[in-house]
Motif scaffolding. Sequence first.
Motif, PDB file in Angstrom:
ATOM      1  N   ASP A   1       0.857  -1.185   0.000  1.00  0.00           N
ATOM      2  CA  ASP A   1       0.000   0.000   0.000  1.00  0.00           C
ATOM      3  C   ASP A   1       0.897   1.239   0.000  1.00  0.00           C
ATOM      4  OD1 ASP A   1      -1.770   2.064   0.417  1.00  0.00           O
ATOM      5  OD2 ASP A   1      -2.920   1.010   1.963  1.00  0.00           O
ATOM      6  N   ARG A   2       0.902   1.957  -1.111  1.00  0.00           N
ATOM      7  CA  ARG A   2       1.837   3.076  -1.272  1.00  0.00           C
ATOM      8  C   ARG A   2       1.529   4.257  -0.366  1.00  0.00           C
ATOM      9  NH1 ARG A   2       5.305   2.072  -5.191  1.00  0.00           N
ATOM     10  NH2 ARG A   2       6.092   4.183  -5.092  1.00  0.00           N
ATOM     11  N   ARG A   3       0.402   4.232   0.305  1.00  0.00           N
ATOM     12  CA  ARG A   3       0.097   5.313   1.249  1.00  0.00           C
ATOM     13  C   ARG A   3       1.038   5.301   2.445  1.00  0.00           C
ATOM     14  NH1 ARG A   3      -6.410   4.529   1.211  1.00  0.00           N
ATOM     15  NH2 ARG A   3      -5.701   2.367   1.161  1.00  0.00           N
ATOM     16  N   TYR A   4       1.650   4.119   2.718  1.00  0.00           N
ATOM     17  CA  TYR A   4       2.626   4.059   3.801  1.00  0.00           C
ATOM     18  C   TYR A   4       3.856   4.928   3.497  1.00  0.00           C
ATOM     19  CZ  TYR A   4       0.089   0.291   6.127  1.00  0.00           C
ATOM     20  OH  TYR A   4      -0.859  -0.444   6.795  1.00  0.00           O
ATOM     21  N   TYR A   5       4.191   5.027   2.193  1.00  0.00           N
ATOM     22  CA  TYR A   5       5.312   5.888   1.826  1.00  0.00           C
ATOM     23  C   TYR A   5       4.993   7.352   2.146  1.00  0.00           C
ATOM     24  CZ  TYR A   5       7.364   1.967  -0.717  1.00  0.00           C
ATOM     25  OH  TYR A   5       7.932   0.761  -1.050  1.00  0.00           O
ATOM     26  N   THR A   6       3.733   7.717   1.965  1.00  0.00           N
ATOM     27  CA  THR A   6       3.325   9.079   2.307  1.00  0.00           C
ATOM     28  C   THR A   6       3.473   9.332   3.795  1.00  0.00           C
ATOM     29  OG1 THR A   6       1.736   9.065   0.480  1.00  0.00           O
ATOM     30  CG2 THR A   6       1.446  10.763   2.158  1.00  0.00           C
TER      31      THR A   6
END
Length: 607
Positions: free
Chosen positions: A152-157
């Motif tokens: 889930d790329r939102r973790y990078y945010t």
Amino acid sequence: MKRLPTSLVLLLVAAIYLAAALLVSNAYHQLIFTLVLVWACFGLSWNMLSGYTGLVSFGHAAFFGLGAYAAVLGQIHLGLSPWVMLPLAAIIGAVAGVLVGLPTFRLRGHYFALAMLAYPLALLYVFEWLGLQEVTFPMQREHPGLYMQFSDRRYYTVVGLVLLLVFVAITLRVERTRFGMALIAIKQNEAAAEAAGIDTLRWKLRAIALSGAIAGATGAFYAVVLLVVTPVSVFGMLVSAQALTVSMFGGVGSVWGPIIGAAILVPLGELLHAELGSTYPGIQGVILGLAIIGVILMAPEGVFWKLRDTLQRRKLALGAPAAAPAHPADGVGPAAVGGQADADVADVAARLVRLHRPTAAAGDIILDVQSVSRSFGGLKAVQDVSFSVRRGMILGIIGPNGAGKTTLFNLLNGFLRPDTGKVMVNGVDMAGRKPHVLCAAGVGRTFQVMRPFMRLTVAQNVKVGAYVRAKDEAQAQELAAQAMARVGLSDCAGKVAALLTTRELRLMELARAVAGQPELLLLDETLAGLGHGEVEDIVDAIRKLSAEGITVVIIEHTMQTMVRLVDEFLVLDHGQVLTRGDPQSITQDPRVVQAYLGKKWSAQHAA
């Protein structure tokens, strides 16, 4: 209405941003949310050096790229997680910053900017030569979170937001301490900062080390987000331009600037690239170029400062009283002396005051100048000048324009190195030592052309001068308050220097010099540009400082004032000592009349 603290506003903005990012499900839009944070972090890195010191860097991609390659190579060859490599990349960036700064800080202006550009270009070719044209992170199927490989790329945010808040906290800490004050002083006037006791090279090295650390950690995170590193993507011209542009667009020298710039320019550039990139390759570069042009034309210091200055001007227009009319200028130089109807009366009064001022008693020598000379090519600006200054006296240095007075001051204060001779301060030869070293040794300085730190308040300007003696912020504030009180400027403490009158600026420069608790004050035409009543304020302040035990050496052309202020005159002509003596003997000396005072003075004061 009470204004919210900056840190609280930032936390609120961060919470809103995170909430918006978590609501986005599109992978590309999630990437844009993360990239905004990446470039805001990189902008803060650039801002730490260039925004606060004014030394424009075109080479921050060097630190960014080293961090990126450190992260990927550390995992490939050592099995190190990006969680470990982030702080290691920061250390690598800091070391690289010091290694770059040591030779490059010898340069100024566009020479510095162009020299910085060479570093990332050189590294780009080095990494290509090493065969590292495209390096990818090894996939970790077991415990991917330990290697920052989130599905889930939102973790990078989330990670990017945490990094940004950490870097913002560091920046705010720098802004509010001696570190930030020193950098801002260097940016606004490096010579004045040196004269106030700031070791400019040391503070610039600290700034580039911290800047490099932030860039290195940001580069490592950027590499993890993209999972692939190429020399062009991390060392390319566009990388350094991105950091510079988001900071300049948002506002240099402010924690808000890079954040504002990244929040506007990154989504705009990415969305246009997605929509028009196939038709118009390089559209992102066009956006950056247009942003720079727009900022230069409409808000040279950035959106943040433009808005802040506009709001301050509106407040001032609504609440400030009308400016008082300017006083007529005091007489300057031989042509102006005796040119007004009341000149004789003023001169008689001046002599009466002079007669009642006690002459400094013969004491120990605080300054002993021995055969000092300085040439510029074939021009001998100062030739074999020798004189001494007794502790507690006021010595006036006079002479025609071009006589070498300011050059002599620069030799005494360390801005120039003498070709020959000694400058003994309290028995120690200080010839050629840096201005901040002389300041620490007890020599204060003001300038002929005023050098305020325009965006700082009066209290902050004066506090910069106090750092040379203060052990901490509290003591610096105390010394600054004392200095402002000693020159009668306490009522202007909160005023921004850019809004001061000439009289207030002169007093502020005097207070800044006094805040370092000097034993010797060098005053270079500190009465220039003042009206009659304003001159008296400065003279009274100088007399008070002299009465408190500070030795004063002053260059000034206003002879009506000087004859009642100084104990002795030193007369220079063509870089040499013409004569020295008390005011009465000097004003009657035919050589001085011929070389400096002129026939008008001689005729008016023959009696």
